[in-house]
Write a protein that holds these residues in place. Sequence first.
Motif: not given
Length: 85
Positions: A51-75
């Motif tokens: 439901i989140v709407k993003l706005s133009r030029n909004m800055k998002l932090r993208l995940p690092l490799a170890h965060e992706i791995e942890e997230f996938n393990n949790r999932a």
Amino acid sequence: LDDRVIYSCRLGDTLRSIALRHPLLKDVNLWKLIAELNNLSTETDDEGYPIVKLSRNMKLRLPLAHEIEEFNNRAQKKRRARTGE
């Protein structure tokens, strides 16, 4: 030193489109991790879209490799718990 990539949103971007298209991610399911890292809602509408709407030029932090791995393990653990594996 933080190697984190900061993504600048463009018109029409969604959490799902960034997760799917960004070369570091390429996995639509990672939209929830992007939301978590940026303190955004992970709530979805009736069709499962964020439901989140993003706005133009909004800055998002993208995940690092170890965060992706942890997230996938949790999932994966959640899926196993649901299916009783």
